[in-house]
Design a protein around this motif. Structure first.
Motif, PDB file in Angstrom:
ATOM      1  N   GLY A  53       0.381  -1.667   0.044  1.00  0.00           N
ATOM      2  CA  GLY A  53      -0.091   0.437  -0.087  1.00  0.00           C
ATOM      3  C   GLY A  53       0.741   1.432   0.130  1.00  0.00           C
ATOM      4  N   ARG A  54       0.305   1.698   0.728  1.00  0.00           N
ATOM      5  CA  ARG A  54       1.443   3.625   1.470  1.00  0.00           C
ATOM      6  C   ARG A  54       2.831   3.382   2.127  1.00  0.00           C
ATOM      7  NH1 ARG A  54      -4.027   6.264   1.525  1.00  0.00           N
ATOM      8  NH2 ARG A  54      -4.704   6.689  -0.642  1.00  0.00           N
ATOM      9  N   GLN A  55       2.587   2.080   2.987  1.00  0.00           N
ATOM     10  CA  GLN A  55       3.796   1.632   3.512  1.00  0.00           C
ATOM     11  C   GLN A  55       5.125   1.051   3.192  1.00  0.00           C
ATOM     12  OE1 GLN A  55       1.631  -0.274   6.878  1.00  0.00           O
ATOM     13  NE2 GLN A  55       1.817   1.928   8.095  1.00  0.00           N
ATOM     14  N   VAL A  56       6.162   1.448   3.380  1.00  0.00           N
ATOM     15  CA  VAL A  56       7.509   0.781   3.053  1.00  0.00           C
ATOM     16  C   VAL A  56       8.172  -0.192   4.188  1.00  0.00           C
ATOM     17  CG1 VAL A  56       9.863   0.697   1.770  1.00  0.00           C
ATOM     18  CG2 VAL A  56       7.475   2.253   1.775  1.00  0.00           C
ATOM     19  N   PHE A  57       8.500  -1.056   4.101  1.00  0.00           N
ATOM     20  CA  PHE A  57       9.032  -2.188   5.402  1.00  0.00           C
ATOM     21  C   PHE A  57      10.307  -1.781   4.773  1.00  0.00           C
ATOM     22  CE2 PHE A  57       4.664  -2.310   5.372  1.00  0.00           C
ATOM     23  CZ  PHE A  57       4.554  -2.599   7.423  1.00  0.00           C
ATOM     24  N   VAL A  58      11.203  -2.562   5.331  1.00  0.00           N
ATOM     25  CA  VAL A  58      12.713  -2.763   5.432  1.00  0.00           C
ATOM     26  C   VAL A  58      13.231  -4.197   6.108  1.00  0.00           C
ATOM     27  CG1 VAL A  58      15.693  -2.653   5.928  1.00  0.00           C
ATOM     28  CG2 VAL A  58      13.482  -0.143   5.281  1.00  0.00           C
ATOM     29  N   ARG A  59      13.275  -5.413   5.010  1.00  0.00           N
ATOM     30  CA  ARG A  59      14.264  -6.689   5.741  1.00  0.00           C
ATOM     31  C   ARG A  59      15.291  -6.704   5.188  1.00  0.00           C
ATOM     32  NH1 ARG A  59      10.166 -11.218   7.073  1.00  0.00           N
ATOM     33  NH2 ARG A  59      11.546 -13.062   7.147  1.00  0.00           N
ATOM     34  N   CYS A  60      15.770  -7.451   6.480  1.00  0.00           N
ATOM     35  CA  CYS A  60      16.826  -8.210   6.339  1.00  0.00           C
ATOM     36  C   CYS A  60      17.795  -9.294   6.207  1.00  0.00           C
ATOM     37  CB  CYS A  60      17.511  -7.200   7.771  1.00  0.00           C
ATOM     38  SG  CYS A  60      19.277  -8.071   8.562  1.00  0.00           S
ATOM     39  N   ARG A  61      18.413  -9.711   5.989  1.00  0.00           N
ATOM     40  CA  ARG A  61      18.819 -11.101   5.712  1.00  0.00           C
ATOM     41  C   ARG A  61      18.759 -11.219   6.996  1.00  0.00           C
ATOM     42  NH1 ARG A  61      19.068 -12.531   0.203  1.00  0.00           N
ATOM     43  NH2 ARG A  61      20.514 -10.561  -0.405  1.00  0.00           N
ATOM     44  N   CYS A  62      18.546 -11.225   8.430  1.00  0.00           N
ATOM     45  CA  CYS A  62      18.782 -12.226   9.313  1.00  0.00           C
ATOM     46  C   CYS A  62      16.470 -12.480   9.562  1.00  0.00           C
ATOM     47  CB  CYS A  62      18.853 -10.867  10.948  1.00  0.00           C
ATOM     48  SG  CYS A  62      17.643 -10.223  11.157  1.00  0.00           S
ATOM     49  N   ALA A  63      15.929 -12.280   8.403  1.00  0.00           N
ATOM     50  CA  ALA A  63      14.785 -12.207   8.591  1.00  0.00           C
ATOM     51  C   ALA A  63      13.781 -10.706   9.670  1.00  0.00           C
ATOM     52  CB  ALA A  63      14.548 -13.605   9.050  1.00  0.00           C
ATOM     53  N   HIS A  64      14.981 -10.205  10.082  1.00  0.00           N
ATOM     54  CA  HIS A  64      13.739  -8.641  11.195  1.00  0.00           C
ATOM     55  C   HIS A  64      13.419  -7.786  10.050  1.00  0.00           C
ATOM     56  CE1 HIS A  64      13.529  -6.953  14.463  1.00  0.00           C
ATOM     57  NE2 HIS A  64      13.980  -5.381  13.912  1.00  0.00           N
ATOM     58  N   GLU A  65      12.797  -7.632  10.315  1.00  0.00           N
ATOM     59  CA  GLU A  65      11.264  -6.269   9.479  1.00  0.00           C
ATOM     60  C   GLU A  65      10.553  -5.170   9.555  1.00  0.00           C
ATOM     61  OE1 GLU A  65       7.865  -7.019   6.695  1.00  0.00           O
ATOM     62  OE2 GLU A  65       8.730  -9.402   6.554  1.00  0.00           O
ATOM     63  N   TRP A  66      11.096  -4.133   9.010  1.00  0.00           N
ATOM     64  CA  TRP A  66      10.367  -3.150  10.395  1.00  0.00           C
ATOM     65  C   TRP A  66      10.074  -2.276   9.158  1.00  0.00           C
ATOM     66  CZ3 TRP A  66      14.882  -4.100  10.322  1.00  0.00           C
ATOM     67  CH2 TRP A  66      16.166  -2.932   9.030  1.00  0.00           C
ATOM     68  N   HIS A  67       8.770  -1.401   9.157  1.00  0.00           N
ATOM     69  CA  HIS A  67       8.357  -0.234   8.950  1.00  0.00           C
ATOM     70  C   HIS A  67       9.414   0.905   9.190  1.00  0.00           C
ATOM     71  CE1 HIS A  67       5.344   3.496   8.401  1.00  0.00           C
ATOM     72  NE2 HIS A  67       5.920   2.992   7.793  1.00  0.00           N
ATOM     73  N   GLU A  68       9.241   1.225   8.231  1.00  0.00           N
ATOM     74  CA  GLU A  68      10.901   2.496   8.249  1.00  0.00           C
ATOM     75  C   GLU A  68       9.922   3.906   7.750  1.00  0.00           C
ATOM     76  OE1 GLU A  68      12.996   4.452   9.054  1.00  0.00           O
ATOM     77  OE2 GLU A  68      14.138   2.274   8.988  1.00  0.00           O
ATOM     78  N   PRO A  69       9.238   4.366   8.365  1.00  0.00           N
ATOM     79  CA  PRO A  69       8.481   6.038   8.249  1.00  0.00           C
ATOM     80  C   PRO A  69       8.990   6.561   7.804  1.00  0.00           C
ATOM     81  CG  PRO A  69       9.231   5.904  10.541  1.00  0.00           C
ATOM     82  CD  PRO A  69       9.099   4.041   9.671  1.00  0.00           C
ATOM     83  N   ASP A  70      10.284   6.444   7.626  1.00  0.00           N
ATOM     84  CA  ASP A  70      11.487   7.563   6.043  1.00  0.00           C
ATOM     85  C   ASP A  70      11.552   7.367   4.901  1.00  0.00           C
ATOM     86  OD1 ASP A  70      11.444   9.575   8.562  1.00  0.00           O
ATOM     87  OD2 ASP A  70      13.087   8.543   9.359  1.00  0.00           O
ATOM     88  N   LEU A  71      10.709   6.440   4.681  1.00  0.00           N
ATOM     89  CA  LEU A  71      10.857   5.388   3.654  1.00  0.00           C
ATOM     90  C   LEU A  71       9.598   5.975   2.566  1.00  0.00           C
ATOM     91  CD1 LEU A  71      13.083   2.558   3.309  1.00  0.00           C
ATOM     92  CD2 LEU A  71      13.918   4.561   2.571  1.00  0.00           C
TER      93      LEU A  71
END
Length: 109
Positions: A53-71
C-alpha cells in the motif's frame, strides 16, 4: 510475517491478501541522513524493500523486518522495476529471495 496495515478499505477485497512488491537493495540505505542499521543483527546493507500500500518496510537477511516511516512510497517507486516473479505465499518469496534468516550475516560484494 509482519502484520501490514491496509492502505485503504475495500469490502470487495477483504478476502484477498495485500499485494507486496519487493525490491532488493544491496547498498547502504540512507533514509534519515544516517545509514539504516538492522536493530537485531546490526547489518548496514543488503536490504529487501517491501512496499505494501502506502507503507515501505525494510527486511534484513536475518529476517528481521520493520516499517521505516522515513522511506516513502515515492522513494520505493524510484527503485522499483517490473516484477520478475510472483510467488504463492510471502514465506515462499522470502525463502526464494534469501531473506528468510538462513543467510543472516552474509553479504555479497
Amino acid at each position: 510475517m509482519t502484520d501490514y496495515e491496509p492502505a485503504f478499505h475495500d469490502p470487495h477485497l477483504e478476502s484477498r491478501q495485500p499485494v507486496i512488491r519487493a525490491v532488493p537493495h544491496p547498498d547502504e540505505l540512507d533514509a534519515r541522513g544516517i545509514p539504516v542499521i538492522c536493530p537485531r543483527c546490526r547489518a548496514r546493507r543488503d536490504w529487501l524493500l517491501l512496499s505494501v500500500g502506502r507503507q515501505v518496510f525494510v527486511r534484513c537477511r536475518c529476517a528481521h523486518e520493520w516499517h521505516e516511516p522515513d522511506l516513502t512510497r515515492a522513494y520505493f517507486d524510484l527503485h522499483f522495476t517490473e516484477p520478475e516473479h510472483e510467488w504463492a505465499s510471502f514465506d515462499e518469496a522470502m525463502t526464494a529471495l534469501a531473506f528468510d534468516g538462513l543467510l543472516a550475516g552474509t553479504t555479497w560484494d
